[in-house]
Design a protein around this motif. Sequence first.
Motif, PDB file in Angstrom:
ATOM      1  N   SER A 199     -42.348   7.234  -3.246  1.00  0.00           N
ATOM      2  CA  SER A 199     -41.502   8.425  -3.801  1.00  0.00           C
ATOM      3  C   SER A 199     -40.639   8.745  -2.549  1.00  0.00           C
ATOM      4  CB  SER A 199     -42.226   9.514  -4.211  1.00  0.00           C
ATOM      5  OG  SER A 199     -43.216   9.911  -3.196  1.00  0.00           O
ATOM      6  N   LEU A 200     -41.241   8.659  -1.457  1.00  0.00           N
ATOM      7  CA  LEU A 200     -40.318   9.227  -0.027  1.00  0.00           C
ATOM      8  C   LEU A 200     -39.593   8.096   0.598  1.00  0.00           C
ATOM      9  CD1 LEU A 200     -42.276  11.857   1.511  1.00  0.00           C
ATOM     10  CD2 LEU A 200     -40.500  12.234   0.196  1.00  0.00           C
ATOM     11  N   GLY A 201     -38.386   8.096   1.000  1.00  0.00           N
ATOM     12  CA  GLY A 201     -37.868   6.911   1.624  1.00  0.00           C
ATOM     13  C   GLY A 201     -36.660   7.652   2.579  1.00  0.00           C
ATOM     14  N   ILE A 202     -36.211   6.577   3.447  1.00  0.00           N
ATOM     15  CA  ILE A 202     -34.979   6.828   4.366  1.00  0.00           C
ATOM     16  C   ILE A 202     -34.180   5.730   4.678  1.00  0.00           C
ATOM     17  CG2 ILE A 202     -36.402   6.491   6.334  1.00  0.00           C
ATOM     18  CD1 ILE A 202     -35.208   8.909   7.714  1.00  0.00           C
ATOM     19  N   ALA A 203     -32.851   6.095   4.688  1.00  0.00           N
ATOM     20  CA  ALA A 203     -31.933   4.869   5.030  1.00  0.00           C
ATOM     21  C   ALA A 203     -31.909   4.660   6.526  1.00  0.00           C
ATOM     22  CB  ALA A 203     -30.555   5.025   4.397  1.00  0.00           C
ATOM     23  N   LEU A 204     -31.956   3.410   6.938  1.00  0.00           N
ATOM     24  CA  LEU A 204     -31.812   2.924   8.392  1.00  0.00           C
ATOM     25  C   LEU A 204     -30.684   2.154   8.809  1.00  0.00           C
ATOM     26  CD1 LEU A 204     -35.561   2.472   8.855  1.00  0.00           C
ATOM     27  CD2 LEU A 204     -34.339   4.468   9.173  1.00  0.00           C
ATOM     28  N   GLY A 205     -30.209   2.552   9.984  1.00  0.00           N
ATOM     29  CA  GLY A 205     -29.081   1.761  10.255  1.00  0.00           C
ATOM     30  C   GLY A 205     -29.086   0.227  10.808  1.00  0.00           C
ATOM     31  N   ILE A 206     -29.569  -0.496   9.999  1.00  0.00           N
ATOM     32  CA  ILE A 206     -29.608  -1.846  10.000  1.00  0.00           C
ATOM     33  C   ILE A 206     -28.823  -2.399   8.574  1.00  0.00           C
ATOM     34  CG2 ILE A 206     -30.812  -4.146  10.418  1.00  0.00           C
ATOM     35  CD1 ILE A 206     -33.220  -2.314  11.381  1.00  0.00           C
ATOM     36  N   TYR A 207     -27.719  -3.200   8.935  1.00  0.00           N
ATOM     37  CA  TYR A 207     -26.844  -3.166   7.545  1.00  0.00           C
ATOM     38  C   TYR A 207     -26.679  -4.805   7.160  1.00  0.00           C
ATOM     39  CZ  TYR A 207     -25.543   1.516   8.898  1.00  0.00           C
ATOM     40  OH  TYR A 207     -25.491   2.835   9.140  1.00  0.00           O
ATOM     41  N   ASP A 208     -26.849  -5.063   5.964  1.00  0.00           N
ATOM     42  CA  ASP A 208     -26.254  -6.250   5.383  1.00  0.00           C
ATOM     43  C   ASP A 208     -24.702  -6.072   4.833  1.00  0.00           C
ATOM     44  OD1 ASP A 208     -28.502  -7.610   5.868  1.00  0.00           O
ATOM     45  OD2 ASP A 208     -29.482  -7.696   3.805  1.00  0.00           O
ATOM     46  N   ASP A 209     -23.932  -7.094   4.772  1.00  0.00           N
ATOM     47  CA  ASP A 209     -22.597  -6.998   4.514  1.00  0.00           C
ATOM     48  C   ASP A 209     -22.411  -8.070   3.524  1.00  0.00           C
ATOM     49  OD1 ASP A 209     -21.155  -4.851   6.403  1.00  0.00           O
ATOM     50  OD2 ASP A 209     -22.277  -6.121   7.647  1.00  0.00           O
ATOM     51  N   ILE A 210     -21.690  -7.516   2.280  1.00  0.00           N
ATOM     52  CA  ILE A 210     -21.529  -8.450   1.352  1.00  0.00           C
ATOM     53  C   ILE A 210     -19.880  -8.523   0.805  1.00  0.00           C
ATOM     54  CG2 ILE A 210     -22.146  -8.952  -1.236  1.00  0.00           C
ATOM     55  CD1 ILE A 210     -24.441  -7.154  -0.905  1.00  0.00           C
ATOM     56  N   SER A 211     -19.550  -9.706   0.709  1.00  0.00           N
ATOM     57  CA  SER A 211     -17.834 -10.029   0.412  1.00  0.00           C
ATOM     58  C   SER A 211     -17.833 -10.870  -0.756  1.00  0.00           C
ATOM     59  CB  SER A 211     -17.259 -10.480   1.557  1.00  0.00           C
ATOM     60  OG  SER A 211     -15.701 -10.651   1.438  1.00  0.00           O
ATOM     61  N   VAL A 212     -16.885 -10.417  -1.752  1.00  0.00           N
ATOM     62  CA  VAL A 212     -16.882 -11.129  -3.102  1.00  0.00           C
ATOM     63  C   VAL A 212     -15.388 -11.316  -3.350  1.00  0.00           C
ATOM     64  CG1 VAL A 212     -17.621 -11.463  -5.303  1.00  0.00           C
ATOM     65  CG2 VAL A 212     -19.074 -10.134  -3.605  1.00  0.00           C
ATOM     66  N   THR A 213     -15.026 -12.414  -3.621  1.00  0.00           N
ATOM     67  CA  THR A 213     -13.679 -12.801  -4.016  1.00  0.00           C
ATOM     68  C   THR A 213     -13.903 -13.523  -5.558  1.00  0.00           C
ATOM     69  OG1 THR A 213     -12.711 -13.093  -1.827  1.00  0.00           O
ATOM     70  CG2 THR A 213     -11.552 -14.008  -3.601  1.00  0.00           C
ATOM     71  N   VAL A 214     -13.171 -13.096  -6.346  1.00  0.00           N
ATOM     72  CA  VAL A 214     -13.086 -13.661  -7.993  1.00  0.00           C
ATOM     73  C   VAL A 214     -12.189 -14.942  -7.616  1.00  0.00           C
ATOM     74  CG1 VAL A 214     -12.664 -13.485 -10.362  1.00  0.00           C
ATOM     75  CG2 VAL A 214     -13.592 -11.461  -8.923  1.00  0.00           C
TER      76      VAL A 214
END
Length: 318
Positions: free
Chosen positions: A28-43
């Motif tokens: 129920s509890l959570g927190i966002a942390l500053g480690i990131y995934d990056d996603i790039s998509v082109t059609v």
Amino acid sequence: MNPVLPAGVQAQARVPASSANLGPGFDSLGIALGIYDDISVTVGGDALRITVSGEGAEGVPLDERHLVVRAINRGLAAAGVTAPGLDVKCRNSIPHARGLGSSASAVVGGLAVAAGLVRAAGLGTQLSTEALIQLSSEFEGHPDNASASVLGSAVVSWSEPTAGIHTSDVAGDSPALNYFARSLEMHPAIRAYAMIPQVESSTAVTRGLLPDAVSRADAVFNVSRAALAVVALTTEPQLLMAATEDRLHQDYRAPVMPATAALVRWLRERRVPATVSGAGPTVLALTASELPTQTRDKAAELGFVLQEVEIAPGVVVH
């Protein structure tokens, strides 16, 4: 016939890691942390192409089974559009199977970038925050990690049975659920520290260690601590030690993560509000005080790398 995304349309998403439970707030509890995934998509084209670099790149499928791709397809279906082909590039920084919400981040990022493609093509608007929480939580089966990656900051999340749908109407004899979350405005003095090991853990395995029932005393204990956590996180961080106590899950998981349990115990003995991050084995500390000077060395001795991480905003699409 559904509209088709035109070739050349692009979108990118940056999605943060997350930590769930924060001690007493199981699922129920959570927190966002500053480690990131990056996603790039082109059609473009008529096939799926996937490139993955960084964390976990060697262990993920490079086809329709890839979790980001599954989430993209779900997001496009929710928007009522199709794509002839997709070029998907994933750059991962979130460690896999460490209790930092890597699967939830993949799902949130895939859904968000799908909405970005639809918006860039002029075929609709971005999925609402509520839709992102619902769709990503359906993948996960619980909303704590996913909603943190959507909303950012700390979150309180919950679910309710879908009105008019009964248990026997859905696959697996599980009730259909609506998922919800609200973010908290965290006290500015609170800092987050992640202690990440090289070893991995399986959420399915560690969940299997939990009992089907707990005592009333333990249930009351966790209800009080989870409620207190909201106060500690927002207005009175001096209460974080009490607010991060738990009797529902951490002790049951300790036998399969002895180093994690030892590090949590060492920190708490020194008045650092430390918890198991999600299903582990990462340790999370949320504190308004400085860490003991020997923390980095103690973490390294037990096989962990200490890093301070920002309390992150939610997923960003452009």
